[in-house]
Design a protein around this motif. Structure first.
Motif, PDB file in Angstrom:
ATOM      1  N   LEU A  79       4.446  -7.353 -10.876  1.00 32.43           N
ATOM      2  CA  LEU A  79       5.324  -7.895 -11.915  1.00 32.43           C
ATOM      3  C   LEU A  79       5.629  -6.844 -12.979  1.00 32.43           C
ATOM      4  N   ALA A  80       4.637  -6.027 -13.330  1.00 31.67           N
ATOM      5  CA  ALA A  80       4.870  -4.958 -14.301  1.00 31.67           C
ATOM      6  C   ALA A  80       5.910  -3.967 -13.780  1.00 31.67           C
ATOM      7  N   LEU A  81       5.829  -3.618 -12.498  1.00 29.05           N
ATOM      8  CA  LEU A  81       6.825  -2.708 -11.920  1.00 29.05           C
ATOM      9  C   LEU A  81       8.208  -3.350 -11.898  1.00 29.05           C
ATOM     10  N   ILE A  82       8.262  -4.641 -11.598  1.00 22.40           N
ATOM     11  CA  ILE A  82       9.553  -5.326 -11.528  1.00 22.40           C
ATOM     12  C   ILE A  82      10.232  -5.358 -12.892  1.00 22.40           C
ATOM     13  N   VAL A  83       9.472  -5.635 -13.957  1.00 22.58           N
ATOM     14  CA  VAL A  83      10.073  -5.703 -15.293  1.00 22.58           C
ATOM     15  C   VAL A  83      10.088  -4.347 -15.991  1.00 22.58           C
ATOM     16  N   ASN A  84       9.610  -3.311 -15.301  1.00 18.56           N
ATOM     17  CA  ASN A  84       9.657  -1.930 -15.801  1.00 18.56           C
ATOM     18  C   ASN A  84       8.840  -1.748 -17.078  1.00 18.56           C
ATOM     19  N   ARG A  85       7.657  -2.341 -17.110  1.00 18.12           N
ATOM     20  CA  ARG A  85       6.742  -2.221 -18.242  1.00 18.12           C
ATOM     21  C   ARG A  85       5.371  -1.813 -17.728  1.00 18.12           C
ATOM     22  N   LEU A  86       4.660  -0.993 -18.489  1.00 15.42           N
ATOM     23  CA  LEU A  86       3.318  -0.529 -18.101  1.00 15.42           C
ATOM     24  C   LEU A  86       3.331   0.059 -16.684  1.00 15.42           C
ATOM     25  N   VAL A  87       4.368   0.819 -16.389  1.00 11.22           N
ATOM     26  CA  VAL A  87       4.582   1.339 -15.033  1.00 11.22           C
ATOM     27  C   VAL A  87       3.449   2.271 -14.603  1.00 11.22           C
ATOM     28  N   ILE A  88       2.974   3.124 -15.505  1.00  9.15           N
ATOM     29  CA  ILE A  88       1.905   4.057 -15.152  1.00  9.15           C
ATOM     30  C   ILE A  88       0.645   3.288 -14.780  1.00  9.15           C
ATOM     31  N   ALA A  89       0.265   2.320 -15.602  1.00  5.14           N
ATOM     32  CA  ALA A  89      -0.924   1.507 -15.306  1.00  5.14           C
ATOM     33  C   ALA A  89      -0.742   0.709 -14.022  1.00  5.14           C
ATOM     34  N   ALA A  90       0.461   0.179 -13.810  1.00  2.00           N
ATOM     35  CA  ALA A  90       0.728  -0.599 -12.599  1.00  2.00           C
ATOM     36  C   ALA A  90       0.614   0.271 -11.347  1.00  2.00           C
ATOM     37  N   CYS A  91       1.146   1.473 -11.410  1.00  2.00           N
ATOM     38  CA  CYS A  91       1.032   2.397 -10.268  1.00  2.00           C
ATOM     39  C   CYS A  91      -0.432   2.712  -9.983  1.00  2.00           C
ATOM     40  N   LEU A  92      -1.196   3.004 -11.034  1.00  2.00           N
ATOM     41  CA  LEU A  92      -2.617   3.332 -10.849  1.00  2.00           C
ATOM     42  C   LEU A  92      -3.390   2.148 -10.280  1.00  2.00           C
ATOM     43  N   GLY A  93      -3.086   0.933 -10.745  1.00  5.40           N
ATOM     44  CA  GLY A  93      -3.746  -0.255 -10.210  1.00  5.40           C
ATOM     45  C   GLY A  93      -3.455  -0.448  -8.731  1.00  5.40           C
ATOM     46  N   ILE A 130       4.476  -5.138  -1.993  1.00  3.76           N
ATOM     47  CA  ILE A 130       3.070  -5.400  -2.296  1.00  3.76           C
ATOM     48  C   ILE A 130       2.888  -6.820  -2.819  1.00  3.76           C
ATOM     49  N   LEU A 131       3.869  -7.362  -3.522  1.00  8.78           N
ATOM     50  CA  LEU A 131       3.770  -8.710  -4.072  1.00  8.78           C
ATOM     51  C   LEU A 131       3.574  -9.771  -2.986  1.00  8.78           C
ATOM     52  N   MET A 132       3.982  -9.462  -1.766  1.00 12.00           N
ATOM     53  CA  MET A 132       3.807 -10.438  -0.678  1.00 12.00           C
ATOM     54  C   MET A 132       2.330 -10.758  -0.427  1.00 12.00           C
ATOM     55  N   HIS A 133       1.442  -9.787  -0.632  1.00 20.01           N
ATOM     56  CA  HIS A 133       0.006 -10.029  -0.424  1.00 20.01           C
ATOM     57  C   HIS A 133      -0.546 -11.076  -1.382  1.00 20.01           C
ATOM     58  N   PRO A 134      -0.396 -10.896  -2.697  1.00 22.87           N
ATOM     59  CA  PRO A 134      -0.943 -11.919  -3.585  1.00 22.87           C
ATOM     60  C   PRO A 134      -0.220 -13.257  -3.473  1.00 22.87           C
ATOM     61  N   LEU A 135       1.078 -13.250  -3.196  1.00 23.23           N
ATOM     62  CA  LEU A 135       1.773 -14.528  -3.028  1.00 23.23           C
ATOM     63  C   LEU A 135       1.199 -15.304  -1.860  1.00 23.23           C
ATOM     64  N   HIS A 136       0.871 -14.592  -0.784  1.00 24.58           N
ATOM     65  CA  HIS A 136       0.232 -15.256   0.355  1.00 24.58           C
ATOM     66  C   HIS A 136      -1.142 -15.788  -0.052  1.00 24.58           C
ATOM     67  N   GLY A 137      -1.915 -14.983  -0.769  1.00 23.21           N
ATOM     68  CA  GLY A 137      -3.237 -15.413  -1.207  1.00 23.21           C
ATOM     69  C   GLY A 137      -3.185 -16.624  -2.122  1.00 23.21           C
ATOM     70  N   PHE A 138      -2.237 -16.638  -3.063  1.00 29.82           N
ATOM     71  CA  PHE A 138      -2.117 -17.767  -3.986  1.00 29.82           C
ATOM     72  C   PHE A 138      -1.624 -19.027  -3.272  1.00 29.82           C
ATOM     73  N   SER A 139      -0.792 -18.860  -2.257  1.00 30.09           N
ATOM     74  CA  SER A 139      -0.271 -20.031  -1.549  1.00 30.09           C
ATOM     75  C   SER A 139      -1.214 -20.513  -0.447  1.00 30.09           C
ATOM     76  N   HIS A 140      -2.203 -19.717  -0.092  1.00 29.36           N
ATOM     77  CA  HIS A 140      -3.202 -20.107   0.911  1.00 29.36           C
ATOM     78  C   HIS A 140      -4.608 -19.840   0.370  1.00 29.36           C
TER      79      HIS A 140
END
Length: 144
Positions: A73-87, A28-38
């Motif tokens: 990023l929250a999923l990668i660092v294993n923090r706020l996982v529930i909120a990250a999944c819901l988002g 999923i991170l590929m989407h925002p990285l593309h948006g930020f770079s373009h």
């Protein structure tokens, strides 16, 4: 009766869950990285959202990719996982409804651009969410 098919070593469910959590986050991170770079493409995304009837299309487009980046990023660092999944789930569901549903089920093959991949991501996120909810709130799993 089926003891012959059970592994003799302890299972490592946590490692499997980590692979799914990190894999989904990176995909999923590929989407925002593309948006930020373009950033020149963001007005087009904003216009698409405005065309669907959402107010402040371009601002909403930036919000969507920012939420995707933060949740990944929250999923990668294993923090706020529930909120990250819901988002992530909220954004994926909206993507399925507005983009993929009109194209049918298949991503490739009998169709193109369909819902199939979005559902795979949702199932993975639901699995991670259920695991973390059971840890956080002490909910026992349905199947042992």
């Amino acid at each position: 009766m089926f003891s012959w098919c059970r592994p003799s070593f302890p299972l490592r469910e946590e490692r499997g869950l980590m692979v799914v959590r990190l894999g989904v986050a990176l995909i999923i991170l590929m989407h925002p990285l593309h948006g930020f770079s373009h950033p020149e493409n963001m007005p087009l995304f904003g216009a698409y959202l405005s065309g669907l009837g959402y107010p402040f299309g371009e601002a909403l487009a930036w919000l969507v990719i920012s939420v995707q980046a933060l949740c990944s990023l929250a999923l990668i660092v294993n923090r706020l996982v529930i909120a990250a999944c819901l988002g992530h789930m909220a954004i994926i569901i909206m993507g399925i409804v507005h983009v993929h549903y009109p194209n049918g089920w298949y991503v490739v093959g009998p169709g193109a651009g369909g819902m199939e991949w979005g559902f795979i991501l949702l199932v993975c996120l639901v699995g991670v969410l259920c695991s973390y909810c059971s840890r956080r709130f002490g909910i026992s799993p349905v199947v042992n």
